[in-house]
Design a protein around this motif. Structure first.
Motif, PDB file in Angstrom:
ATOM      1  N   GLU A  89       0.839  -1.195   0.000  1.00  0.00           N
ATOM      2  CA  GLU A  89       0.000   0.000   0.000  1.00  0.00           C
ATOM      3  C   GLU A  89       0.878   1.250   0.000  1.00  0.00           C
ATOM      4  O   GLU A  89       1.802   1.356   0.806  1.00  0.00           O
ATOM      5  CB  GLU A  89      -0.882   0.033   1.244  1.00  0.00           C
ATOM      6  CG  GLU A  89      -1.954  -1.023   1.255  1.00  0.00           C
ATOM      7  CD  GLU A  89      -2.815  -0.884   2.495  1.00  0.00           C
ATOM      8  OE1 GLU A  89      -3.563   0.123   2.589  1.00  0.00           O
ATOM      9  OE2 GLU A  89      -2.723  -1.755   3.368  1.00  0.00           O
ATOM     10  N   ALA A  93       1.981   4.413   1.195  1.00  0.00           N
ATOM     11  CA  ALA A  93       1.772   5.066   2.483  1.00  0.00           C
ATOM     12  C   ALA A  93       2.204   6.526   2.462  1.00  0.00           C
ATOM     13  O   ALA A  93       1.792   7.305   3.306  1.00  0.00           O
ATOM     14  CB  ALA A  93       2.519   4.314   3.574  1.00  0.00           C
ATOM     15  N   GLY A  94       3.046   6.901   1.497  1.00  0.00           N
ATOM     16  CA  GLY A  94       3.506   8.276   1.432  1.00  0.00           C
ATOM     17  C   GLY A  94       4.523   8.469   0.333  1.00  0.00           C
ATOM     18  O   GLY A  94       4.905   7.528  -0.362  1.00  0.00           O
ATOM     19  N   GLU A 110       4.732  13.728   2.141  1.00  0.00           N
ATOM     20  CA  GLU A 110       3.385  13.475   2.653  1.00  0.00           C
ATOM     21  C   GLU A 110       3.254  12.011   3.059  1.00  0.00           C
ATOM     22  O   GLU A 110       3.679  11.123   2.320  1.00  0.00           O
ATOM     23  CB  GLU A 110       2.387  13.799   1.543  1.00  0.00           C
ATOM     24  CG  GLU A 110       0.962  13.831   1.950  1.00  0.00           C
ATOM     25  CD  GLU A 110       0.076  14.330   0.814  1.00  0.00           C
ATOM     26  OE1 GLU A 110      -0.927  13.648   0.530  1.00  0.00           O
ATOM     27  OE2 GLU A 110       0.376  15.379   0.212  1.00  0.00           O
ATOM     28  N   ASP A 163       0.240   9.302   4.308  1.00  0.00           N
ATOM     29  CA  ASP A 163      -1.198   9.088   4.424  1.00  0.00           C
ATOM     30  C   ASP A 163      -1.555   9.006   5.914  1.00  0.00           C
ATOM     31  O   ASP A 163      -0.904   8.283   6.665  1.00  0.00           O
ATOM     32  CB  ASP A 163      -1.567   7.782   3.718  1.00  0.00           C
ATOM     33  CG  ASP A 163      -3.060   7.547   3.637  1.00  0.00           C
ATOM     34  OD1 ASP A 163      -3.738   7.652   4.683  1.00  0.00           O
ATOM     35  OD2 ASP A 163      -3.543   7.233   2.541  1.00  0.00           O
ATOM     36  N   ARG A 214      -3.625   7.386   7.475  1.00  0.00           N
ATOM     37  CA  ARG A 214      -3.855   6.009   7.944  1.00  0.00           C
ATOM     38  C   ARG A 214      -2.576   5.366   8.468  1.00  0.00           C
ATOM     39  O   ARG A 214      -2.624   4.409   9.228  1.00  0.00           O
ATOM     40  CB  ARG A 214      -4.413   5.132   6.812  1.00  0.00           C
ATOM     41  CG  ARG A 214      -5.780   5.546   6.323  1.00  0.00           C
ATOM     42  CD  ARG A 214      -6.272   4.665   5.181  1.00  0.00           C
ATOM     43  NE  ARG A 214      -5.350   4.677   4.059  1.00  0.00           N
ATOM     44  CZ  ARG A 214      -4.867   3.580   3.456  1.00  0.00           C
ATOM     45  NH1 ARG A 214      -5.217   2.382   3.870  1.00  0.00           N
ATOM     46  NH2 ARG A 214      -4.036   3.682   2.445  1.00  0.00           N
TER      47      ARG A 214
END
Length: 104
Positions: free
Chosen positions: A24, A26-27, A44, A46, A48
């Motif tokens: 996933e 994530a940034g 950045e 995320d 989550r």
């Protein structure tokens, strides 16, 4: 699974992947590459994935990669700049003539 960081030159950013299979997004840390200089402009993570230290892992992996490539870092991104301040062993990546501008 341990997070993984990859360079995505098509989108001009280093990306960190996490989650159960580290699949996933994530940034990311966006950059502009010009000759031997790489200007980090935005980082950045995320929400989550907040609080997992992924921003620091992303910064370190990206800076290790640019060191290996022999690039000079211009840390316009406040997160990358702050991370370098906390890890002075990376200050040498910023050209001497730019360190004052970045308060390093």
């Amino acid at each position: 699974m341990e997070p993984r960081v990859v360079d995505n030159p098509e989108q001009s950013r280093f990306e960190i992947y996490a989650g159960e299979s580290a699949a996933e997004l994530a940034g990311f840390a966006e950059y502009h590459l010009h000759g031997v200089e790489i200007a980090f402009i935005h980082t950045e993570i995320d929400p989550r994935f907040g609080g997992q230290g992924l921003g620091g892992k992303l910064a370190q992996a990206a800076l290790d990669e640019v060191r290996a490539r022999g690039l000079r870092v211009l840390p316009y991104c406040p997160f990358i700049r702050g991370w370098i301040r906390k890890h002075p062993e990376y200050v040498d990546l910023v050209p001497m003539e730019h360190r004052e501008k970045f308060e390093l």
